[in-house]
Design an enzyme around this catalytic site. Sequence first.
Site, PDB file in Angstrom:
ATOM      1  N   GLU A  32     -23.890  38.589  23.411  1.00 35.04           N
ATOM      2  CA  GLU A  32     -25.330  38.285  23.303  1.00 35.04           C
ATOM      3  C   GLU A  32     -25.946  38.047  24.672  1.00 35.04           C
ATOM      4  OE1 GLU A  32     -26.247  34.588  21.227  1.00 35.04           O
ATOM      5  OE2 GLU A  32     -28.304  35.272  20.887  1.00 35.04           O
ATOM      6  N   HIS A  49     -21.778  30.115  12.311  1.00 30.23           N
ATOM      7  CA  HIS A  49     -22.348  28.883  12.861  1.00 30.23           C
ATOM      8  C   HIS A  49     -21.280  27.799  13.026  1.00 30.23           C
ATOM      9  CE1 HIS A  49     -26.505  30.338  11.269  1.00 30.23           C
ATOM     10  NE2 HIS A  49     -26.185  30.882  12.431  1.00 30.23           N
ATOM     11  N   ASP A 100     -30.769   0.891  15.681  1.00 30.66           N
ATOM     12  CA  ASP A 100     -31.897   0.881  16.629  1.00 30.66           C
ATOM     13  C   ASP A 100     -31.718   1.911  17.751  1.00 30.66           C
ATOM     14  OD1 ASP A 100     -29.788  -0.364  17.798  1.00 30.66           O
ATOM     15  OD2 ASP A 100     -30.930  -2.087  18.568  1.00 30.66           O
ATOM     16  N   ASP A 109     -20.863  30.836  21.888  1.00 33.59           N
ATOM     17  CA  ASP A 109     -22.298  31.099  21.774  1.00 33.59           C
ATOM     18  C   ASP A 109     -22.978  29.804  22.195  1.00 33.59           C
ATOM     19  OD1 ASP A 109     -24.933  31.480  21.010  1.00 33.59           O
ATOM     20  OD2 ASP A 109     -24.440  32.393  19.081  1.00 33.59           O
ATOM     21  N   HIS A 145     -33.390  38.212  17.946  1.00 33.99           N
ATOM     22  CA  HIS A 145     -34.542  37.416  17.515  1.00 33.99           C
ATOM     23  C   HIS A 145     -35.384  37.127  18.741  1.00 33.99           C
ATOM     24  CE1 HIS A 145     -32.239  34.021  19.200  1.00 33.99           C
ATOM     25  NE2 HIS A 145     -31.195  34.515  18.564  1.00 33.99           N
ATOM     26  N   GLU A 168     -27.703  40.885  20.305  1.00 38.74           N
ATOM     27  CA  GLU A 168     -26.443  40.228  19.964  1.00 38.74           C
ATOM     28  C   GLU A 168     -25.688  40.868  18.800  1.00 38.74           C
ATOM     29  OE1 GLU A 168     -26.964  36.337  18.021  1.00 38.74           O
ATOM     30  OE2 GLU A 168     -29.087  36.455  18.527  1.00 38.74           O
ATOM     31  N   TYR A 173     -17.048  41.067  12.800  1.00 38.45           N
ATOM     32  CA  TYR A 173     -16.268  39.920  12.325  1.00 38.45           C
ATOM     33  C   TYR A 173     -15.358  40.409  11.213  1.00 38.45           C
ATOM     34  CZ  TYR A 173     -20.485  38.152  14.524  1.00 38.45           C
ATOM     35  OH  TYR A 173     -21.528  37.956  15.396  1.00 38.45           O
ATOM     36  N   HIS A 222     -25.429  40.038  10.317  1.00 37.58           N
ATOM     37  CA  HIS A 222     -26.679  39.472  10.847  1.00 37.58           C
ATOM     38  C   HIS A 222     -27.460  40.556  11.581  1.00 37.58           C
ATOM     39  CE1 HIS A 222     -24.978  39.252  14.940  1.00 37.58           C
ATOM     40  NE2 HIS A 222     -23.879  38.746  14.414  1.00 37.58           N
ATOM     41  N   ASP A 238     -29.668  31.704  25.341  1.00 34.41           N
ATOM     42  CA  ASP A 238     -28.840  31.933  24.149  1.00 34.41           C
ATOM     43  C   ASP A 238     -27.865  33.073  24.471  1.00 34.41           C
ATOM     44  OD1 ASP A 238     -27.821  32.219  21.609  1.00 34.41           O
ATOM     45  OD2 ASP A 238     -29.670  32.958  20.707  1.00 34.41           O
ATOM     46  N   HIS A 285     -34.745  30.409  18.003  1.00 34.05           N
ATOM     47  CA  HIS A 285     -35.277  31.468  17.147  1.00 34.05           C
ATOM     48  C   HIS A 285     -36.785  31.305  17.240  1.00 34.05           C
ATOM     49  CE1 HIS A 285     -31.252  31.276  14.782  1.00 34.05           C
ATOM     50  NE2 HIS A 285     -31.137  31.932  15.910  1.00 34.05           N
ATOM     51  N   ARG A 296     -18.747  38.710  19.298  1.00 36.53           N
ATOM     52  CA  ARG A 296     -20.198  38.887  19.473  1.00 36.53           C
ATOM     53  C   ARG A 296     -20.470  38.897  20.968  1.00 36.53           C
ATOM     54  NH1 ARG A 296     -21.786  35.374  16.248  1.00 36.53           N
ATOM     55  NH2 ARG A 296     -22.270  33.532  17.500  1.00 36.53           N
TER      56      ARG A 296
HETATM   57  N1  GLY Z   1     -27.143  30.818  18.825  1.00 35.71           N
HETATM   58  C1  GLY Z   1     -27.959  31.190  17.754  1.00 35.71           C
HETATM   59  C2  GLY Z   1     -28.184  32.628  17.732  1.00 35.71           C
HETATM   60  O1  GLY Z   1     -27.527  33.353  18.457  1.00 35.71           O
HETATM   61  O2  GLY Z   1     -29.027  33.124  17.058  1.00 35.71           O
HETATM   62 MN    MN Z   2     -26.512  32.752  20.189  1.00 34.73          MN
HETATM   63 MN    MN Z   3     -29.209  34.387  19.296  1.00 34.26          MN
END
Ligand code: GLY
Ligand code: MN
Ligand code: MN
Length: 439
Positions: free
Chosen positions: A409, A244, A40, A261, A355, A385, A389, A351, A272, A362, A407
């Site tokens: 960002e 991720h 619940d 991140d 975005h 970003e 890697y 990647h 982000d 996103h 990374r």
């Molecule tokens: N944290 C998700 C991205 O950087 O796209």
């Molecule tokens: Mn991110």
């Molecule tokens: Mn991002």
Amino acid sequence: MSQLIPIKEFAERRRRLMEHMAPDSITIVPAAPERTRNRDVLHPFRQDSDFQYLTGFGEPDAVLVLIPGREHGESVLFCKERNPEKERWDGFLVGPDGAIEQYGFDDAFPIADIDDILPGMIEGRSRLYYPLGKDHAFDAQVMDWVKVIRSKVRSGAQPPGEFVALEHMLHDLRLYKSVNEIKVMEKAGEISAEAHCRAMKRARKGGFEYNLEAELIHTFMDHGARSTAYPSIVGSGANGCILHYIENSAPLKDGDLVLIDAGCELECYASDITRTFPVSGKFSPEQRALYEVVLAAQYAAIEAVHPDNHWNKPHEAALKVLVQGLIELGLLTGTVEQAIEEEAYKPFFMHRTGHWLGMDVHDVGDYKIGDAWRQLEPGMVLTVEPGLYIAPDNTTVDEKWRGIGIRIEDDVVVTREGCRVLSRAVPKAVDDIEALMAS
Ligand code: GLY
Ligand code: MN
Ligand code: MN
């Protein structure tokens, strides 16, 4: 209720959406459903972004209906009725009267009456816009309302003939952020920047990744941002190469980098941010060499965020610098053009450079118009970003590089002159990170 976006802005958004709707049409947008966590206990409620954008109304069990030209009001909300007994247990409800008085709807009804009232509102409208295909239960509900009208055609009832996905029209509006939306996103960026600084200062060997996650959550909550925009990624050592990674349970080791991140969500707007820094407070020569390549790529991409450029220019700018750096460090061979053409960089950078960012991390909005990349325009918000890697099991490169994940960002709003970085308050130059961590 939104504290930072005035209530009249939501009415203005509804008006603009109605301007885009066909004559004789109707739009139906449901609130997010509540979701069970276990038995619940419910998950913390998060309003549906489209519904939130058009209403600012934070309750589940609500439906927005827009009916251009309706005599008794174009903007209608169905919501839960007030109920003192229930409210004593579960908290305050706005109720239909409150929806009109406090939220500026033209008309409002109890959600319990929707099956009796809504078919009559749909009847005679030729086109129905709704989030088609987003939620099976809602798709079925819309068809049930339409069936009520179809069952009365012999009495002259006119069911709609066209069912159109609302997304395209609405998401194009959401892509261009207003001055108030940018203010909220700037505030979210400031809070998240402070959180990253706090996590950097807490990092030391003997701690765990989740200790840094705790610092992030503390700062978000402390500023009234009650949720993260997405599960925080705190990856030390080779975990930084898992894009991720959210386990966040490994011990922090001297000599390792940590990739964080993370961003808060403020009034349903995301931030982000990614920063990468050494547990010890000092970059090793290899870490530093790769880091400087990613940083230079990020600066080049931010430089390319400008209304003269299309969406893909920042990515192209970052890619060039990354590939050049990989060649100079001996991680790739050949020319920059060759490596880009053959996608030889993909094992190290898999990647895209960013975005759209907004109510969803996103965020919505098309990246291409037809076959062409979309032109950047003032008010659009995006992330920048780039990363590198080097997988721990990549035997094609010298051992000294393996297991390094980096990374960087930031969140960037397009302005008339170029862009402004909303997350600028967290350092990213090597010397500035080392100075902060030593302080
Ligand atoms: N944290 C998700 C991205 O950087 O796209
Ligand atoms: Mn991110
Ligand atoms: Mn991002």
